[in-house]
Design a protein around this motif. Sequence first.
Motif, PDB file in Angstrom:
ATOM      1  N   TYR A  21      26.741  17.886  -2.088  1.00 50.90           N
ATOM      2  CA  TYR A  21      25.848  17.446  -1.012  1.00 50.90           C
ATOM      3  C   TYR A  21      25.076  16.200  -1.456  1.00 50.90           C
ATOM      4  O   TYR A  21      25.006  15.207  -0.728  1.00 50.90           O
ATOM      5  N   ASP A  23      25.804  14.088  -3.817  1.00 53.71           N
ATOM      6  CA  ASP A  23      26.734  12.975  -3.980  1.00 53.71           C
ATOM      7  C   ASP A  23      27.131  12.385  -2.628  1.00 53.71           C
ATOM      8  O   ASP A  23      27.138  11.168  -2.451  1.00 53.71           O
ATOM      9  N   ASP A  24      27.442  13.237  -1.665  1.00 54.12           N
ATOM     10  CA  ASP A  24      27.839  12.745  -0.343  1.00 54.12           C
ATOM     11  C   ASP A  24      26.724  11.938   0.325  1.00 54.12           C
ATOM     12  O   ASP A  24      26.982  10.879   0.900  1.00 54.12           O
ATOM     13  N   PHE A  25      25.499  12.412   0.255  1.00 59.92           N
ATOM     14  CA  PHE A  25      24.401  11.724   0.931  1.00 59.92           C
ATOM     15  C   PHE A  25      24.011  10.422   0.243  1.00 59.92           C
ATOM     16  O   PHE A  25      23.513   9.512   0.889  1.00 59.92           O
ATOM     17  N   SER A  27      26.367   8.674  -1.778  1.00 56.10           N
ATOM     18  CA  SER A  27      27.568   7.832  -1.780  1.00 56.10           C
ATOM     19  C   SER A  27      27.936   7.290  -0.408  1.00 56.10           C
ATOM     20  O   SER A  27      28.493   6.199  -0.300  1.00 56.10           O
ATOM     21  N   GLU A  28      27.640   8.032   0.646  1.00 57.89           N
ATOM     22  CA  GLU A  28      28.055   7.617   1.992  1.00 57.89           C
ATOM     23  C   GLU A  28      27.507   6.242   2.373  1.00 57.89           C
ATOM     24  O   GLU A  28      28.274   5.362   2.747  1.00 57.89           O
ATOM     25  N   PRO A  29      26.205   5.998   2.264  1.00 54.76           N
ATOM     26  CA  PRO A  29      25.748   4.651   2.637  1.00 54.76           C
ATOM     27  C   PRO A  29      26.285   3.565   1.699  1.00 54.76           C
ATOM     28  O   PRO A  29      26.555   2.449   2.133  1.00 54.76           O
ATOM     29  N   SER A  31      29.223   3.512   0.157  1.00 51.10           N
ATOM     30  CA  SER A  31      30.648   3.235   0.406  1.00 51.10           C
ATOM     31  C   SER A  31      30.845   2.269   1.574  1.00 51.10           C
ATOM     32  O   SER A  31      31.861   1.569   1.626  1.00 51.10           O
ATOM     33  N   ARG A  32      29.889   2.198   2.474  1.00 56.43           N
ATOM     34  CA  ARG A  32      29.979   1.236   3.584  1.00 56.43           C
ATOM     35  C   ARG A  32      30.017  -0.207   3.086  1.00 56.43           C
ATOM     36  O   ARG A  32      30.431  -1.106   3.806  1.00 56.43           O
ATOM     37  N   ASP A 112      17.876   3.034   2.584  1.00 55.53           N
ATOM     38  CA  ASP A 112      18.648   4.163   3.110  1.00 55.53           C
ATOM     39  C   ASP A 112      18.537   5.390   2.200  1.00 55.53           C
ATOM     40  O   ASP A 112      18.349   6.511   2.670  1.00 55.53           O
TER      41      ASP A 112
END
Length: 149
Positions: A21, A23-25, A27-29, A31-32, A112
Amino acid sequence: MNGSPKMLNDFLKYYATVLRYMDDFISEPISRYHMTFDAFLILHEIGTSTKPILLMDIAANHHVSRSAISRQISTLLKYDYVYQVANPADRRQKSLLLTEKGQATDKQLMHDIQLVFNQWIDKLGTDRIHAMLAFFDDFTHQIVDPHQS
């Protein structure tokens, strides 16, 4: 044996959920912007450095090889987030600096990530976040890199 099977099972469960969780939160911004988390950390380190920073400085700070850092920096160069300035005394040494695009990207990503982090603070409270960070610090110094104190 120090840990019980239940303790290990709890660890595995939390590792699979909480850390993924987190990592996803985070990494997500990132990776854009065509970056990995490691590349973002390098970008941010370059941007916050008060003195010219070299590739070998970053490699030492991250405890990885220069070639590993070089791969991350090549991505930052490709997307025009950083540029290099050769040392006039030794042209092999190149300082890394953020471009305007790199500065804007670092600022936006920090904003972010801060928003997500603020949500965690709002839900868990400052004391629990400090305790979590203290645990991560202990884990780093006692388990990950015990010779680095």
